[in-house]
Write an enzyme that holds these catalytic residues in place. Structure first.
Site, PDB file in Angstrom:
ATOM      1  N   HIS A 321      35.798  96.982 108.209  1.00 22.18           N
ATOM      2  CA  HIS A 321      36.487  96.169 107.874  1.00 22.18           C
ATOM      3  C   HIS A 321      36.086  95.351 107.043  1.00 22.18           C
ATOM      4  O   HIS A 321      36.486  95.091 105.733  1.00 22.18           O
ATOM      5  CB  HIS A 321      37.211  95.658 109.356  1.00 22.18           C
ATOM      6  CG  HIS A 321      37.786  97.184 109.707  1.00 22.18           C
ATOM      7  ND1 HIS A 321      38.788  97.061 109.378  1.00 22.18           N
ATOM      8  CD2 HIS A 321      37.542  97.307 111.332  1.00 22.18           C
ATOM      9  CE1 HIS A 321      39.532  98.492 109.992  1.00 22.18           C
ATOM     10  NE2 HIS A 321      38.917  97.687 111.180  1.00 22.18           N
ATOM     11  N   HIS A 399      50.021 109.356  50.364  1.00 21.63           N
ATOM     12  CA  HIS A 399      49.093 108.318  50.911  1.00 21.63           C
ATOM     13  C   HIS A 399      47.465 108.755  51.077  1.00 21.63           C
ATOM     14  O   HIS A 399      46.872 109.327  51.462  1.00 21.63           O
ATOM     15  CB  HIS A 399      49.008 107.701  52.211  1.00 21.63           C
ATOM     16  CG  HIS A 399      48.175 106.541  52.109  1.00 21.63           C
ATOM     17  ND1 HIS A 399      47.253 106.655  53.450  1.00 21.63           N
ATOM     18  CD2 HIS A 399      49.496 104.997  51.797  1.00 21.63           C
ATOM     19  CE1 HIS A 399      47.010 105.085  53.337  1.00 21.63           C
ATOM     20  NE2 HIS A 399      47.415 103.772  52.680  1.00 21.63           N
TER      21      HIS A 399
END
Length: 497
Positions: A321, A399
């Site tokens: 833990h 473009h």
């Protein structure tokens, strides 16, 4: 249709997806799709029992909760009925279990309950307790799993907020020979190795390759301890609710009759017995590696405290833990640090949150200014969209036709359309509103966007929308490369009748 609705509306669409995907199993794909949405339970359910360490009998009630609520405990036996968020920053003790505290209220041993919720991929639930600790039940998560399934699981109209581990994150405690690592993965896998230097247990491994294996492979594995730890735990005022029905006691040495009598009194039994080396009272293990599987259960439960479902491969050697919680803190700090810099993950094999038809129902833009192909993520503050740039885009005709480059102004426009989906998702009838650009700041173009690129847009609110005004940070990526960014301001205006 709500914005976060996954676009699988009919069996016909499901069949179409089956044809298009390269997944070996459509069933697995369908499960992955459903896991994108948040879930809660359909009705409240209650379990009762004694707490492992406190020995206090308590009733624990699971209640449905709204999207983005997460996991929260509530101590209804305390004045003010305080709420304790299941957050790693609220952990105050890791002595043989994980204890949370907030607003002066504590709840002990939360890991088995949280593991059950993660294992069922439930995202939002309120857990009310009339005592300090969840019932230990049989020492595993399986009875929590069963009661939650009996309550029914309900899909919610919100997407799950995953923490997708971007790079290796590791934790090491050299003194205990503990190592835990999280590796990038578009799933949740966990592998655990334990080594107790015990003739009974020895070295063990356990793993799941997908979280949906948790129920069948991990949930029924019980908590355990070694005989030599019992007296220490007892003196530390722990395991008051411990019983041979809810914990496995591993005996790794010869035990004489007087000690067995002492143990019988400790567990309030007339008699306990053990083979020369084995399990106290000769309890049968559910799996040969049940201890390792339970350690995996604990890892899943403790990492729930990160606060988000994980996409990662977790590798844990000798976890406990204390290490789990320390590692969970590292994970939480990692996703907090990522913050605005987190690049949305795009998996073209999964269906979008919104397809082009749904986008067209929300935004007024049409050819040649409809610049967004998909929405792949949407919550209250963040949206992510996709544009596939092809040589057939009309703007390439004029473009730089000999050197096709996507105009920067159109990158910003596509990013603004992505943000428009976000701001319109805050109103109930988006088809009755316009979104207008009010301003743009700090716009930068960092790399050329070329035919064949896939643009991923991310827009995030910088502050709550007030009086119809929204301010967003927008970013555009090709792969992991930031190509364009800007801060944009927009206004939501209701259409005239």
């Amino acid at each position: 249709m709500p914005f976060s609705e996954i676009s699988l509306k009919s069996n016909k669409e499901l069949r179409n997806w089956k044809k298009k995907t390269k997944f070996a199993s459509f069933k697995n794909l369908y499960k992955r799709i459903m896991r994108v949405k948040q879930h809660t339970i359909k009705k409240q359910v209650t379990v009762s029992g004694v707490g492992l360490h406190t020995g206090v009998i308590s009733n624990m009630t699971f209640l449905p909760a709204p999207p983005n609520h997460g996991y929260k405990f509530q101590r209804i036996d305390i004045e003010g009925r305080p709420i304790i968020d299941a957050d790693v920053d609220n952990v105050v003790d890791v002595s043989r279990g994980t204890t949370l505290e907030q607003s002066g209220a504590r709840v002990f041993t939360v890991e088995h309950v949280l593991a059950a919720l993660v294992g069922l991929e439930i995202d939002n639930v309120l857990i009310q307790l009339d005592g300090p600790e969840p019932p230990i039940m049989d020492g595993s998560s399986i009875q929590f799993i069963e009661v939650l399934e009996n309550a029914g699981i309900e899909e919610q109209n919100a997407l799950r907020r995953f923490f997708e581990v971007p790079e290796s994150i590791s934790y090491r405690d050299a003194s205990r020979e503990v190592e835990i690592a999280a590796l990038p993965l578009d799933d949740y896998r966990v592998t655990v190795m334990v080594d107790y230097n015990s003739p009974v247990l020895g070295s063990q491994h356990a793993s799941i390759t997908n979280i949906n294996q948790f129920k069948a492979e991990i949930a029924s594995c019980r908590t355990f301890c070694f005989l030599h730890e019992l007296e220490m735990l007892y003196k530390q005022n722990l395991i008051k609710g411990g019983d041979l029905n809810n914990a496995i006691v591993v005996v790794d040495r010869v035990v004489d009759d007087s000690e067995l009598e002492h143990l019988a009194k400790m567990f309030n039994k007339n008699k306990v017995e053990v083979r020369k080396e084995g399990i106290l009272n000769n309890v049968d293990l559910r799996y040969k590696n049940e201890p390792a599987r339970h350690k995996l259960l604990d890892v899943v439960g403790d990492l729930a405290l990160v606060g988000r479902p994980l996409k990662a491969q977790i590798l844990a050697a000798r976890p406990g833990h204390a290490a789990n919680v320390a590692f969970a803190k590292k994970l939480k700090r990692a996703w907090e640090k990522m913050g605005h810099n987190h690049i949305p993950h795009y998996d073209p094999k999964l269906p979008p949150v919104m397809d082009i038809n749904q986008i067209s129902n929300i935004l007024p833009h049409r050819y040649p200014f409809q610049l967004l192909d998909k929405i792949i993520y949407l919550d209250e503050t963040t949206v992510a969209g996709v544009k596939n740039v092809t040589i057939n885009e009309p703007f390439f005709m004029g473009h730089f036709p000999a050197n096709p480059v996507m105009p920067g102004v159109l990158q910003v426009e596509a990013m603004a359309q992505t943000g428009g989906i976000l701001v319109l998702s805050t109103v109930d009838d988006p088809e009755n509103y316009w979104t207008y650009f009010l301003g743009i700041e700090n716009c930068k173009f960092r790399k050329m966007v070329l035919p064949g690129d896939t643009l991923i847009f991310k827009c995030e609110l910088l502050a709550p929308i007030r009086r119809g005004i929204a301010k967003m940070k927008g970013e555009a990526y090709v792969g992991n490369t930031l190509v364009c960014e800007a801060t944009m301001t927009a206004s939501i205006v209701r259409k005239e009748s």
